[in-house]
Design a protein around this motif. Structure first.
Motif, PDB file in Angstrom:
ATOM      1  N   VAL A 324       0.956  -1.049  -0.076  1.00  0.00           N
ATOM      2  CA  VAL A 324      -0.082   0.058  -0.090  1.00  0.00           C
ATOM      3  C   VAL A 324       0.956   1.321   0.143  1.00  0.00           C
ATOM      4  CG1 VAL A 324      -1.567   1.514   1.386  1.00  0.00           C
ATOM      5  CG2 VAL A 324      -1.910  -1.013   1.101  1.00  0.00           C
ATOM      6  N   GLU A 325       2.005   1.175   0.922  1.00  0.00           N
ATOM      7  CA  GLU A 325       2.813   2.304   0.789  1.00  0.00           C
ATOM      8  C   GLU A 325       3.473   2.369  -0.333  1.00  0.00           C
ATOM      9  OE1 GLU A 325       6.391   4.128   3.937  1.00  0.00           O
ATOM     10  OE2 GLU A 325       6.279   1.723   3.552  1.00  0.00           O
ATOM     11  N   TRP A 326       3.967   1.497  -1.032  1.00  0.00           N
ATOM     12  CA  TRP A 326       4.781   1.620  -2.253  1.00  0.00           C
ATOM     13  C   TRP A 326       3.804   2.170  -3.339  1.00  0.00           C
ATOM     14  CZ3 TRP A 326       9.225   2.352  -3.096  1.00  0.00           C
ATOM     15  CH2 TRP A 326      10.463   1.846  -2.256  1.00  0.00           C
ATOM     16  N   CYS A 370      -1.717  -1.326  -8.935  1.00  0.00           N
ATOM     17  CA  CYS A 370      -1.298  -2.357  -7.845  1.00  0.00           C
ATOM     18  C   CYS A 370      -0.337  -3.248  -8.600  1.00  0.00           C
ATOM     19  CB  CYS A 370      -2.440  -3.029  -7.237  1.00  0.00           C
ATOM     20  SG  CYS A 370      -3.605  -2.090  -6.035  1.00  0.00           S
ATOM     21  N   LYS A 371      -0.773  -4.010  -9.885  1.00  0.00           N
ATOM     22  CA  LYS A 371      -0.046  -4.852 -10.323  1.00  0.00           C
ATOM     23  C   LYS A 371       1.473  -4.244 -10.788  1.00  0.00           C
ATOM     24  CE  LYS A 371      -3.707  -7.810 -11.833  1.00  0.00           C
ATOM     25  NZ  LYS A 371      -4.715  -8.491 -12.729  1.00  0.00           N
ATOM     26  N   GLU A 372       1.473  -2.892 -11.351  1.00  0.00           N
ATOM     27  CA  GLU A 372       2.736  -2.260 -11.752  1.00  0.00           C
ATOM     28  C   GLU A 372       3.428  -2.039 -10.420  1.00  0.00           C
ATOM     29  OE1 GLU A 372       5.267  -0.215 -14.640  1.00  0.00           O
ATOM     30  OE2 GLU A 372       4.339  -2.060 -14.166  1.00  0.00           O
ATOM     31  N   THR A 373       2.895  -1.729  -9.308  1.00  0.00           N
ATOM     32  CA  THR A 373       3.582  -1.894  -8.122  1.00  0.00           C
ATOM     33  C   THR A 373       4.358  -3.069  -7.655  1.00  0.00           C
ATOM     34  OG1 THR A 373       2.146   0.088  -7.530  1.00  0.00           O
ATOM     35  CG2 THR A 373       3.527  -1.179  -5.646  1.00  0.00           C
ATOM     36  N   PHE A 374       3.542  -4.359  -7.765  1.00  0.00           N
ATOM     37  CA  PHE A 374       4.103  -5.382  -7.444  1.00  0.00           C
ATOM     38  C   PHE A 374       5.216  -5.818  -8.508  1.00  0.00           C
ATOM     39  CE2 PHE A 374       0.207  -6.426  -5.256  1.00  0.00           C
ATOM     40  CZ  PHE A 374       0.661  -7.039  -3.923  1.00  0.00           C
ATOM     41  N   ARG A 375       5.331  -5.344  -9.637  1.00  0.00           N
ATOM     42  CA  ARG A 375       6.370  -5.586 -10.686  1.00  0.00           C
ATOM     43  C   ARG A 375       7.583  -5.007 -10.175  1.00  0.00           C
ATOM     44  NH1 ARG A 375       8.943  -3.455 -14.853  1.00  0.00           N
ATOM     45  NH2 ARG A 375       7.990  -1.398 -14.554  1.00  0.00           N
ATOM     46  N   LEU A 376       7.391  -3.619  -9.826  1.00  0.00           N
ATOM     47  CA  LEU A 376       8.646  -2.811  -9.680  1.00  0.00           C
ATOM     48  C   LEU A 376       9.208  -3.184  -8.095  1.00  0.00           C
ATOM     49  CD1 LEU A 376       8.156   0.745 -11.296  1.00  0.00           C
ATOM     50  CD2 LEU A 376       9.809  -1.060 -11.838  1.00  0.00           C
ATOM     51  N   HIS A 377       8.073  -3.291  -7.345  1.00  0.00           N
ATOM     52  CA  HIS A 377       8.489  -3.532  -5.775  1.00  0.00           C
ATOM     53  C   HIS A 377       8.078  -4.823  -5.261  1.00  0.00           C
ATOM     54  CE1 HIS A 377       9.557   0.751  -6.034  1.00  0.00           C
ATOM     55  NE2 HIS A 377       8.452   0.967  -6.659  1.00  0.00           N
ATOM     56  N   ALA A 411      14.519  -9.015 -10.298  1.00  0.00           N
ATOM     57  CA  ALA A 411      15.316  -8.792 -11.725  1.00  0.00           C
ATOM     58  C   ALA A 411      14.314  -9.336 -12.837  1.00  0.00           C
ATOM     59  CB  ALA A 411      16.568  -9.827 -11.758  1.00  0.00           C
ATOM     60  N   ILE A 412      13.597 -10.421 -12.744  1.00  0.00           N
ATOM     61  CA  ILE A 412      12.852 -11.081 -13.860  1.00  0.00           C
ATOM     62  C   ILE A 412      11.584  -9.945 -14.019  1.00  0.00           C
ATOM     63  CG2 ILE A 412      11.017 -12.568 -14.126  1.00  0.00           C
ATOM     64  CD1 ILE A 412      12.710 -14.623 -12.415  1.00  0.00           C
ATOM     65  N   GLN A 413      11.083  -9.402 -13.209  1.00  0.00           N
ATOM     66  CA  GLN A 413      10.272  -8.406 -13.499  1.00  0.00           C
ATOM     67  C   GLN A 413      10.709  -6.964 -13.964  1.00  0.00           C
ATOM     68  OE1 GLN A 413       6.636 -10.138 -10.521  1.00  0.00           O
ATOM     69  NE2 GLN A 413       7.740  -8.210 -10.005  1.00  0.00           N
ATOM     70  N   ARG A 414      12.168  -6.652 -14.271  1.00  0.00           N
ATOM     71  CA  ARG A 414      12.635  -5.619 -14.572  1.00  0.00           C
ATOM     72  C   ARG A 414      13.481  -5.895 -15.695  1.00  0.00           C
ATOM     73  NH1 ARG A 414      13.573  -0.976 -10.881  1.00  0.00           N
ATOM     74  NH2 ARG A 414      12.224  -1.129  -8.936  1.00  0.00           N
TER      75      ARG A 414
END
Length: 521
Positions: A324-326, A370-377, A411-414
């Motif tokens: 939530v914070e990210w 939310c999904k983009e947040t999970f991807r980056l963080h 690494a995989i998600q970036r």
């Protein structure tokens, strides 16, 4: 005197040469076997300690940088333990799909074993019938659609409390992680102990405070580096006291659970089953107690029950509040994203209404955020480590039995081969041309996006965690406008731990967005 110094120097040099010889021998032992592929490439490190002295606090970034030199699979020794790091979706597929059964065991750390009652939970248990049975109970009984729907009122109540809390602090600094953590913790406490708590006059609020204190201390202890995890030969000495400290906290947690169970089982009130009209209305504790009584086809032990409750609390609070914070951090960073989030909320929910769970499936852009947040963080950048139960071949290299396997989700998600501008926060990448997000889910079937893992060891708590994150985030963004405190700049630096958190907590100042004060009550 000189002769003593020469003797000591000679002895020291001899020991160093022996250690170097042992290290090289150990490193090449697999490759000497006829027909056996070599170990993956990787940094040589130092004798005995390996690469441990060279790793800084942000291990996920450093291991990703190492992969740029050594490729999608590499080895490194941390202390005396061999670690294999997988850094591509293709290699992750081998681990979590093609050879999932061989890699389905865990490589638990000492703190994890303590919090799981010796690996009697779902997270750290070996891949055996007991773990599969426990997961079945959690997924089909505790986290079934029926039971999640039955606990809807508790989630709504706690989210509304959070909104009221923020409303009372309009114009003041609010710690986003703190309010999210408390909300998630209170929800979990409600749905596990629905009846409340009786302990020498201790009220329900005090129960939540007790649990929060224990969980925060457990997280604090577990986030520290424990030398015993990297040098098993000295683990019995517990040099840093991690095992002792963790067991002390688990005794406190154990006392809370056992007292609650005793109160439930010895209650002189009407039997719960006689007062409950339908199974979906039972709390999680009641469901689990029925399985310990063998009233169902799948039985669990009391130790497994306590370990499962520990999993729910530890797995649900820290990671959800961090995400939530990210998400809010990334929304604050781009005013266009913030406007689209709030415009969607205004369209779906309306400025004369509050966010309900029924709105959440329609909030497609917020879901993409939310999904983009999970991807980056990703909350756990390496997932929980795996360990093969036999020697395996991955990417043309040997992975020895018992090696610790890191799947580097960060690494995989970036990976620029699969993600355009991978470091950019762009929720649109998760939206199809019709505005849906159906291509992307949290099941781990698309191995370029697996924040909760994939295969047999995928996180089972996704449905509840997703509901909580979306509901909290939507409510905070719909009910308030936000700005940073005067003079503050947005900080995106990371802190590696149990969950990947912001190094500097996100503190923001809310202002009222809805005109009707009753919507904040």
């Amino acid at each position: 005197m000189v002769s003593h110094e020469l003797a000591f120097t000679a002895l020291l040099v001899t020991l160093v040469l022996i250690l170097i010889s042992w290290y090289k021998s150990d490193e090449t032992s697999n490759s000497r076997k006829a027909g056996t592929p070599p170990l993956p490439p990787g940094p040589k490190g130092l004798p005995l300690v390996g690469s441990l002295p060279f790793l800084g606090p942000n291990i996920h970034e450093e291991l990703t940088n190492i992969s740029h030199q050594y490729g999608p699979i590499f080895k490194l020794y941390l202390g005396s333990k061999l670690h294999i790091v997988v850094n591509s979706a293709e290699m992750a597929k081998v681990i979590t799909v093609e050879q999932d059964e061989s890699f389905a065991n865990r490589a638990p750390h000492i703190a994890g074993l303590a919090t799981s009652y010796g690996g009697n939970d779902i997270a750290f248990a070996p891949n055996n019938a007991n773990r599969r049975n426990l997961r079945k109970v959690l997924v089909q009984e505790v986290l079934s659609n029926v039971n999640l729907e039955a606990s809807h009122a508790y989630r709504r109540h706690e989210v509304r409390k959070a909104v009221k809390y923020v409303y009372d602090r309009v114009g003041m600094d609010v710690d986003i992680n703190e309010i999210s953590f408390s909300t998630v913790l209170n929800v979990l406490t409600n749905i596990i102990w629905r009846k409340g708590f009786v302990d020498d006059g201790t009220n329900y609020a005090n129960l939540s405070e007790k649990i929060q204190k224990v969980i925060c201390r457990i997280v604090e202890i577990a986030e520290g580096l424990n030398i015993s995890d990297f040098f098993p030969m000295i683990a019995r000495f517990d040099l840093q006291g991690v095992e002792r400290k963790m067991k002390d906290q688990m005794k406190q947690f154990d006392k809370i659970i056992e007292t609650t169970i005793k109160e439930r089982m010895n209650s002189k009130s009407t039997n719960v089953e006689e007062t409950v009209e339908q199974k979906g209305r039972k709390d999680f504790l009641q469901i689990l107690l029925e399985h310990t009584d063998q009233k169902t086809g799948t039985s669990i032990t009391m130790t497994q029950l306590k370990a499962l409750v520990s999993d729910i609390f530890l797995g649900g609070t820290d990671a959800t509040s961090a995400m939530v914070e990210w998400a809010m951090t990334e929304i604050f960073r781009d005013q266009k994203v913030m406007k689209r989030v709030q415009d969607e909320l205004e369209e779906i929910v309306g400025l004369n209404n509050i966010v309900e769970e029924s709105h959440i499936p329609k909030l497609k852009y917020l879901e993409a955020v939310c999904k983009e947040t999970f991807r980056l963080h990703p909350p756990i950048p390496f997932l929980l480590p795996r360990a093969p139960n036999k020697p395996c071949t991955v990417g043309g290299y040997t992975v020895p039995e018992g090696a610790t396997i890191f799947v580097n989700v960060w690494a995989i998600q970036r990976d620029p081969r699969h993600w355009e501008d991978p470091s950019e926060f762009n929720p649109d990448r998760f939206l199809n041309c019709n505005g849906s997000t159906e291509k992307w889910d949290y099941s781990g079937t698309n191995l370029t996006f697996l924040p909760f893992g994939s295969g047999r060891r995928r996180c089972p708590g996704i449905p509840l965690g997703e509901k909580m994150m979306m509901h909290i985030l939507a409510s905070l963004m719909h009910s308030f406008d936000w700005k940073l405190p005067n003079g503050e700049e947005l900080d995106l630096s990371e802190r590696f731990g149990i969950a990947l958190k912001k190094k500097k907590p996100l503190v923001a100042v809310p202002t009222k967005r809805l005109s009707d004060p009753s919507l904040y009550m």
